[in-house]
Scaffold this active site. Sequence first.
Site, PDB file in Angstrom:
ATOM      1  N   LYS A 272       0.850  -1.194   0.000  1.00 10.51           N
ATOM      2  CA  LYS A 272       0.000   0.000   0.000  1.00 10.51           C
ATOM      3  C   LYS A 272       0.878   1.232   0.000  1.00 10.51           C
ATOM      4  O   LYS A 272       2.018   1.199   0.491  1.00 10.51           O
ATOM      5  CB  LYS A 272      -0.881   0.009   1.260  1.00 10.51           C
ATOM      6  CG  LYS A 272      -2.083   0.900   1.126  1.00 10.51           C
ATOM      7  CD  LYS A 272      -3.207   0.179   0.411  1.00 10.51           C
ATOM      8  CE  LYS A 272      -4.430   1.025   0.249  1.00 10.51           C
ATOM      9  NZ  LYS A 272      -5.545   0.242  -0.305  1.00 10.51           N
TER      10      LYS A 272
HETATM   11  P1  NAD Z   1     -12.908   8.483  -2.996  1.00 10.93           P
HETATM   12  O1  NAD Z   1     -11.844   9.458  -2.667  1.00 10.93           O
HETATM   13  O2  NAD Z   1     -13.330   8.311  -4.404  1.00 10.93           O
HETATM   14  O3  NAD Z   1     -14.233   8.810  -2.138  1.00 10.93           O
HETATM   15  C1  NAD Z   1     -14.225   8.995  -0.760  1.00 10.93           C
HETATM   16  C2  NAD Z   1     -15.610   9.478  -0.327  1.00 10.93           C
HETATM   17  O4  NAD Z   1     -15.631   9.610   1.095  1.00 10.93           O
HETATM   18  C3  NAD Z   1     -15.986  10.854  -0.887  1.00 10.93           C
HETATM   19  O5  NAD Z   1     -17.358  10.893  -1.173  1.00 10.93           O
HETATM   20  C4  NAD Z   1     -15.662  11.797   0.284  1.00 10.93           C
HETATM   21  O6  NAD Z   1     -16.414  13.023   0.236  1.00 10.93           O
HETATM   22  C5  NAD Z   1     -16.069  10.913   1.444  1.00 10.93           C
HETATM   23  N1  NAD Z   1     -15.445  11.335   2.698  1.00 10.93           N
HETATM   24  C6  NAD Z   1     -14.187  11.793   2.890  1.00 10.93           C
HETATM   25  N2  NAD Z   1     -14.011  12.113   4.193  1.00 10.93           N
HETATM   26  C7  NAD Z   1     -15.170  11.829   4.817  1.00 10.93           C
HETATM   27  C8  NAD Z   1     -15.619  11.940   6.161  1.00 10.93           C
HETATM   28  N3  NAD Z   1     -14.811  12.409   7.121  1.00 10.93           N
HETATM   29  N4  NAD Z   1     -16.887  11.541   6.455  1.00 10.93           N
HETATM   30  C9  NAD Z   1     -17.709  11.062   5.484  1.00 10.93           C
HETATM   31  N5  NAD Z   1     -17.324  10.937   4.201  1.00 10.93           N
HETATM   32  C10 NAD Z   1     -16.096  11.320   3.871  1.00 10.93           C
HETATM   33  O7  NAD Z   1     -12.410   7.107  -2.371  1.00 10.93           O
HETATM   34  P2  NAD Z   1     -12.815   5.628  -2.793  1.00 10.93           P
HETATM   35  O8  NAD Z   1     -11.859   5.157  -3.827  1.00 10.93           O
HETATM   36  O9  NAD Z   1     -14.269   5.576  -3.034  1.00 10.93           O
HETATM   37  O10 NAD Z   1     -12.447   4.846  -1.449  1.00 10.93           O
HETATM   38  C11 NAD Z   1     -13.308   4.807  -0.336  1.00 10.93           C
HETATM   39  C12 NAD Z   1     -12.866   3.695   0.596  1.00 10.93           C
HETATM   40  O11 NAD Z   1     -12.893   2.447  -0.101  1.00 10.93           O
HETATM   41  C13 NAD Z   1     -11.451   3.808   1.165  1.00 10.93           C
HETATM   42  O12 NAD Z   1     -11.419   3.263   2.460  1.00 10.93           O
HETATM   43  C14 NAD Z   1     -10.631   2.914   0.244  1.00 10.93           C
HETATM   44  O13 NAD Z   1      -9.459   2.420   0.861  1.00 10.93           O
HETATM   45  C15 NAD Z   1     -11.626   1.806  -0.004  1.00 10.93           C
HETATM   46  N6  NAD Z   1     -11.354   1.039  -1.230  1.00 10.93           N
HETATM   47  C16 NAD Z   1     -11.294   1.646  -2.430  1.00 10.93           C
HETATM   48  C17 NAD Z   1     -11.057   0.878  -3.565  1.00 10.93           C
HETATM   49  C18 NAD Z   1     -11.028   1.481  -4.939  1.00 10.93           C
HETATM   50  O14 NAD Z   1     -10.973   0.709  -5.910  1.00 10.93           O
HETATM   51  N7  NAD Z   1     -11.100   2.777  -5.090  1.00 10.93           N
HETATM   52  C19 NAD Z   1     -10.860  -0.509  -3.445  1.00 10.93           C
HETATM   53  C20 NAD Z   1     -10.960  -1.109  -2.185  1.00 10.93           C
HETATM   54  C21 NAD Z   1     -11.209  -0.312  -1.081  1.00 10.93           C
END
Ligand code: NAD
Length: 455
Positions: free
Chosen positions: A117
């Site tokens: 990571k």
């Molecule tokens: P992203 O940056 O696209 O979206 C994050 C979202 O969370 C946004 O809507 C943002 O406004 C919101 N957010 C940020 N801070 C916040 C808070 N304090 N309270 C409430 N909402 C808040 O990120 P993503 O890629 O959608 O990832 C989200 C989660 O999923 C992370 O934990 C990431 O590790 C996990 N994840 C992502 C992927 C991927 O393919 N992108 C894969 C596996 C896991």
Amino acid sequence: MSRGNSETMIKDTIKKLYEDDTFLSELKEEERKRSFRSFSEILTTPNKILKAYLRIPMDNGEIKRVEAYRVQHNNLLGPYKGGIRFNPNVNEEEVINLATLMTLKNSLHNLPLGGGKGGVAIDPYQLSNREKHLISSKYVKYFADILGPDIDIPAPDMGTGEKEMDWMMATYKTIHPKEEYAGSFTGKSVDNNGIKGRREATGKGVFFTFKWLMKDLLEKSNVKNEKTKLIESVSKKENIEVAIQGFGNVGSVTALESYLCKDLNIKVVAVSDRNVTLYNKDGLDVEKLVKYASKHIDLPSNEELLKKAEVEAEVLDRTDILTMNVDVLFLAALENQIREDNMKDIQANIIVEGANGPITKEADKYLKENNVIIIPDILANAGGVIVSFFEWKQSKEVEFYDIELVYEMLYKQMERTFEEVMVAYLENDYSLRENAYITSVKRLANRVYRHGKLF
Ligand code: NAD
């Protein structure tokens, strides 16, 4: 997120495996004890922790010092694989924990990949495109020696997407001019050696694990107990009310899949992001919200913006979503959202972890004792890494998969793992998370043993 979460879970799992004397039964007494201790040391220690200070000339003329990390946790099963996040709270402990989760996730889903990571401690919402480009490019320059298609393959995570991966791959190609480069990063744009469906893959996988729990599982299984009773009581509801925290890459796709699903009576009553929670007891128009957020990044956060989006909703505080009276809560924002201070207020019967580590271990224990079913991160949010694996394979085969094939392969791979974990879950007293860890750690332990590393 503390490193303790995954570390404690791994130690507990190894203890359970030790007590199961059918596992690695060829090892006897002292030798078996010693081997399990060694395995615990191996799995709770990252292979490498790399830290760099990127010096970035910002648009205002100042040079800013930015902390950046790459953690390579374990490569027993294959090259390190895991996303790079841009977030102001990034720190060493968090990246170690996330890298550990990647080792466990890849093993659970039987991918030939290890766990890694990366992270940059910066708020991407405050950066211009030029600044993000510089950070992406410097990240690769600083870590160039330890990255590569057969060594360590990053992907997008919170705060990063296909744009950053395109820039990073381009930098990698310049630094390693004579080497194969298409497989050095995944989650790239389709026009730049990416794969169709990668952006949607995590959110779709998150929703499908929930759908399998609600529908296919009950159709396929003959087991009848308290767990199946609870699942049945939710799945048979006239309206399954769901709330989704986070409306980014993962959350918006999960919300849309829930909204469009014809096989279950789902009503999406709430969604949230870093600014607000939007609530409508009659259901939100998720299609319009997705359209709005794809242009403006954030959800509409006041009456005027809601009008512009043509959406009817009440605007609430961003944390209100967690304690709402809904049947299902999808957590797709960030870690440590359900903790000791709010765990007793949770009303959902089912929680699905789209984000990594959104529930602390204290809250996880409390919710288990209160019969809340949690589909854990390593099981539910693997869609991204699975399709990343297809993208990586595609770059080696120089062949492009069409989108139907990508989704077919994704669902097949995830459903196989889901069923394996579910069969065990319905028959024992462990939570879904404990069962997912057992499946994953067993595979890793077997591999370490076959490699002759346990003495
Ligand atoms: P992203 O940056 O696209 O979206 C994050 C979202 O969370 C946004 O809507 C943002 O406004 C919101 N957010 C940020 N801070 C916040 C808070 N304090 N309270 C409430 N909402 C808040 O990120 P993503 O890629 O959608 O990832 C989200 C989660 O999923 C992370 O934990 C990431 O590790 C996990 N994840 C992502 C992927 C991927 O393919 N992108 C894969 C596996 C896991």
